[in-house]
Design an enzyme around this catalytic site. Sequence first.
Site, PDB file in Angstrom:
ATOM      1  N   LYS A  34      -4.321  11.714  10.725  1.00  0.00           N
ATOM      2  CA  LYS A  34      -4.984  11.928  12.029  1.00  0.00           C
ATOM      3  C   LYS A  34      -6.459  12.281  11.886  1.00  0.00           C
ATOM      4  O   LYS A  34      -7.239  12.029  12.806  1.00  0.00           O
ATOM      5  CB  LYS A  34      -4.238  12.998  12.823  1.00  0.00           C
ATOM      6  N   HIS A 319       1.134  21.220  -5.806  1.00  0.00           N
ATOM      7  CA  HIS A 319       1.829  20.529  -6.899  1.00  0.00           C
ATOM      8  C   HIS A 319       3.304  20.321  -6.584  1.00  0.00           C
ATOM      9  O   HIS A 319       3.918  19.365  -7.058  1.00  0.00           O
ATOM     10  CB  HIS A 319       1.622  21.235  -8.252  1.00  0.00           C
ATOM     11  N   HIS A 442      -6.757  30.193 -33.123  1.00  0.00           N
ATOM     12  CA  HIS A 442      -7.450  31.483 -33.096  1.00  0.00           C
ATOM     13  C   HIS A 442      -8.958  31.256 -33.065  1.00  0.00           C
ATOM     14  O   HIS A 442      -9.453  30.418 -33.825  1.00  0.00           O
ATOM     15  CB  HIS A 442      -7.093  32.283 -34.353  1.00  0.00           C
TER      16      HIS A 442
HETATM   17  P1  FAD Z   1      -1.110  18.927   3.940  1.00  0.00           P
HETATM   18  O1  FAD Z   1      -2.023  19.020   2.805  1.00  0.00           O
HETATM   19  O2  FAD Z   1      -1.164  19.984   4.984  1.00  0.00           O
HETATM   20  O3  FAD Z   1      -1.395  17.506   4.622  1.00  0.00           O
HETATM   21  C1  FAD Z   1      -0.772  17.103   5.781  1.00  0.00           C
HETATM   22  C2  FAD Z   1      -1.650  16.048   6.452  1.00  0.00           C
HETATM   23  O4  FAD Z   1      -0.917  15.453   7.496  1.00  0.00           O
HETATM   24  C3  FAD Z   1      -2.911  16.615   7.074  1.00  0.00           C
HETATM   25  O5  FAD Z   1      -4.040  15.911   6.635  1.00  0.00           O
HETATM   26  C4  FAD Z   1      -2.698  16.431   8.572  1.00  0.00           C
HETATM   27  O6  FAD Z   1      -3.906  16.173   9.280  1.00  0.00           O
HETATM   28  C5  FAD Z   1      -1.794  15.227   8.590  1.00  0.00           C
HETATM   29  N1  FAD Z   1      -0.968  15.105   9.803  1.00  0.00           N
HETATM   30  C6  FAD Z   1      -0.175  16.042  10.359  1.00  0.00           C
HETATM   31  N2  FAD Z   1       0.497  15.537  11.411  1.00  0.00           N
HETATM   32  C7  FAD Z   1       0.111  14.242  11.509  1.00  0.00           C
HETATM   33  C8  FAD Z   1       0.466  13.170  12.393  1.00  0.00           C
HETATM   34  N3  FAD Z   1       1.396  13.334  13.334  1.00  0.00           N
HETATM   35  N4  FAD Z   1      -0.140  11.978  12.215  1.00  0.00           N
HETATM   36  C9  FAD Z   1      -1.063  11.783  11.236  1.00  0.00           C
HETATM   37  N5  FAD Z   1      -1.406  12.748  10.368  1.00  0.00           N
HETATM   38  C10 FAD Z   1      -0.819  13.948  10.496  1.00  0.00           C
HETATM   39  N6  FAD Z   1      -1.804  25.070  -3.078  1.00  0.00           N
HETATM   40  C11 FAD Z   1      -1.869  25.003  -4.418  1.00  0.00           C
HETATM   41  O7  FAD Z   1      -0.952  24.479  -5.053  1.00  0.00           O
HETATM   42  N7  FAD Z   1      -2.948  25.505  -5.107  1.00  0.00           N
HETATM   43  C12 FAD Z   1      -3.979  26.098  -4.461  1.00  0.00           C
HETATM   44  O8  FAD Z   1      -4.935  26.523  -5.109  1.00  0.00           O
HETATM   45  C13 FAD Z   1      -3.941  26.194  -3.052  1.00  0.00           C
HETATM   46  N8  FAD Z   1      -4.943  26.776  -2.384  1.00  0.00           N
HETATM   47  C14 FAD Z   1      -4.902  26.829  -1.016  1.00  0.00           C
HETATM   48  C15 FAD Z   1      -5.933  27.471  -0.356  1.00  0.00           C
HETATM   49  C16 FAD Z   1      -5.925  27.557   1.026  1.00  0.00           C
HETATM   50  C17 FAD Z   1      -7.055  28.245   1.739  1.00  0.00           C
HETATM   51  C18 FAD Z   1      -4.847  26.971   1.754  1.00  0.00           C
HETATM   52  C19 FAD Z   1      -4.834  27.022   3.256  1.00  0.00           C
HETATM   53  C20 FAD Z   1      -3.798  26.351   1.093  1.00  0.00           C
HETATM   54  C21 FAD Z   1      -3.810  26.282  -0.305  1.00  0.00           C
HETATM   55  N9  FAD Z   1      -2.776  25.691  -1.015  1.00  0.00           N
HETATM   56  C22 FAD Z   1      -2.815  25.649  -2.378  1.00  0.00           C
HETATM   57  C23 FAD Z   1      -1.611  25.100  -0.344  1.00  0.00           C
HETATM   58  C24 FAD Z   1      -1.769  23.570  -0.252  1.00  0.00           C
HETATM   59  O9  FAD Z   1      -2.962  23.255   0.419  1.00  0.00           O
HETATM   60  C25 FAD Z   1      -0.582  22.965   0.456  1.00  0.00           C
HETATM   61  O10 FAD Z   1       0.611  23.385  -0.156  1.00  0.00           O
HETATM   62  C26 FAD Z   1      -0.646  21.445   0.409  1.00  0.00           C
HETATM   63  O11 FAD Z   1      -1.831  20.972   0.996  1.00  0.00           O
HETATM   64  C27 FAD Z   1       0.566  20.830   1.110  1.00  0.00           C
HETATM   65  O12 FAD Z   1       0.469  19.451   1.024  1.00  0.00           O
HETATM   66  P2  FAD Z   1       1.152  18.508   2.115  1.00  0.00           P
HETATM   67  O13 FAD Z   1       0.846  17.119   1.677  1.00  0.00           O
HETATM   68  O14 FAD Z   1       2.554  18.895   2.311  1.00  0.00           O
HETATM   69  O15 FAD Z   1       0.407  18.831   3.503  1.00  0.00           O
END
Ligand code: FAD
Length: 464
Positions: A34, A319, A442
């Site tokens: 999105k 990850h 080391h």
């Molecule tokens: P997301 O990364 O949330 O991606 C989901 C995507 O789907 C988004 O781009 C969203 O716009 C899109 N979307 C949602 N609904 C729709 C729709 N209906 N149509 C089209 N698009 C849609 N994790 C780590 O492992 N290491 C870290 O160092 C770490 N640091 C973080 C720091 C912060 C400040 C935050 C907030 C999180 C952090 N995380 C970290 C967690 C990590 O960001 C998430 O676990 C990870 O991004 C999850 O991945 P995902 O693909 O499930 O979802």
Amino acid sequence: MDNYDVAIIGSGPGGYVCAIRCAQLGLKTAIIEKYNTLGGTCLNVGCIPSKAMLDSSHQYHDALHKFADHGINIGTPTVDFKKMVERKQGVVDQMTKGVDFLMKKNKITVYVGMGSFVDANTISIDGEKKETISAKNIVIATGSKPSSIPGVEIDKKRVITSTEALSLTEIPKHLIVIGGGVIGMELGNVYHRLGSEVSIVEYAPSIIASMDASLGKEMGRVMKKQGMNLHLSHKVTSVVSNGKTVTVTAEGKKGEIKLEADYCLVAVGRSAYTAGLQAHNAGVKLDERGRVETNDHLQTSVPHIYAIGDVVKGAMLAHKAEEEGVMVAEILAGQKPHINYNLIPGVVYTWPEVSGVGQTEEQLKEAGIKYKVGQFPFRANGRAVAGMDLDGFVKILADETTDEVLGAHMIGPRVADMIAEIALAMEFRASAEDIARICHAHPTTSEVTKEAALAATANRAIHS
Ligand code: FAD
Ligand code: NAI
């Protein structure tokens, strides 16, 4: 209407990695996002920008507090905060463009717009134009959004989430952080190093309470020594902003406290995001916490629709989302992949860093498993002393009878990278003695792992 083998909704680390693996396996793949940039929370407002700010503030902190001890005199360093935030954005842009490149390279069709289910095989995409596509299989990878506390309004100006905290235009004088979890401690660390007064208000009796208890204890000690205010066992009851300052009220065992600051970061967890997805049109069920319900194969209540990452149960980690993306792609290609959820490392990128994998001591006690503990401090390690990084330790937990490593918990310099050795060892079901007998270079901080393994094996660490 275009038709695909797989359509993935959401381009975070779950979605885009799933798309690449699907394409590698010969499936005709589409991804729907999105926002205008790919990469999801992790690349845009999560992992990557927070690590960029952690690195910048860490370098400043070293310049301020360590350079003189190294014999480097640079006068008093100052912060150009605008430039720091711009650099962070440059890192984000580089990474998200990298995902664009990978989509093109793997011939994955990218749709920009909000994806919603029309039925179990059809997705409508509401972007600059309205499009409809169909797919034999669909993967929901829509991620998560910050949670709030009932009754607390996040105005995104003074009362902010991690997203705003990563793009502020000034360094707060006083930052109150509600929640001493991963986000609270990482971003609290960033601003504390840059000179803000930082007050953490945490409901639990410890910070980073989901990790092995010894880590929160040691981190609390170090953060207090660095000058952070920790209000543990305090439940925030109200947050009121007058547009310039924020007043936070919290209840503890000794009564109520009131804190005032120019900014308040609410970091009390994240919730699965399915708004606008119209999951019910496809018959996809959500659980009581709004997450997409899945079985062990990440299949939803509709067999050809899968869900991965933050939108399903389990750790909210990039990850973990990536591994699930790969697993679903391989299932769709007829393979039989498997994820060992016990071996997903958890890391907090503060300084000292914190990491853990496998079982915590608390979990082993609760399960009634008899274990041995081997622990070794960084202050007895040559490389750590050379770098003046003396806080922290490595703790290895091994089965009392078989010596198999059951978990490892670390706090110290670069332990985010060191935990990989233990994850690898545990995947091969190594014993503490196996790790102790491996030659570690080391002087490296990895020798602390070897010493902790020696201590677990027969209480025979060499340098303690
Ligand atoms: P997301 O990364 O949330 O991606 C989901 C995507 O789907 C988004 O781009 C969203 O716009 C899109 N979307 C949602 N609904 C729709 C729709 N209906 N149509 C089209 N698009 C849609 N994790 C780590 O492992 N290491 C870290 O160092 C770490 N640091 C973080 C720091 C912060 C400040 C935050 C907030 C999180 C952090 N995380 C970290 C967690 C990590 O960001 C998430 O676990 C990870 O991004 C999850 O991945 P995902 O693909 O499930 O979802
Ligand atoms: P979290 O679950 O780590 O911490 C939230 C904290 O807020 C908890 O300790 C909880 O006790 C506390 N809390 C809840 N309500 C409260 C109240 N009313 N008053 C006081 N304290 C209260 O969640 P966080 O830090 O928001 O992070 C969200 C997710 O993002 C995590 O699941 C984490 O996995 C992920 N993340 C991962 C990172 C990493 O891997 N390094 C970095 C940042 C985020």
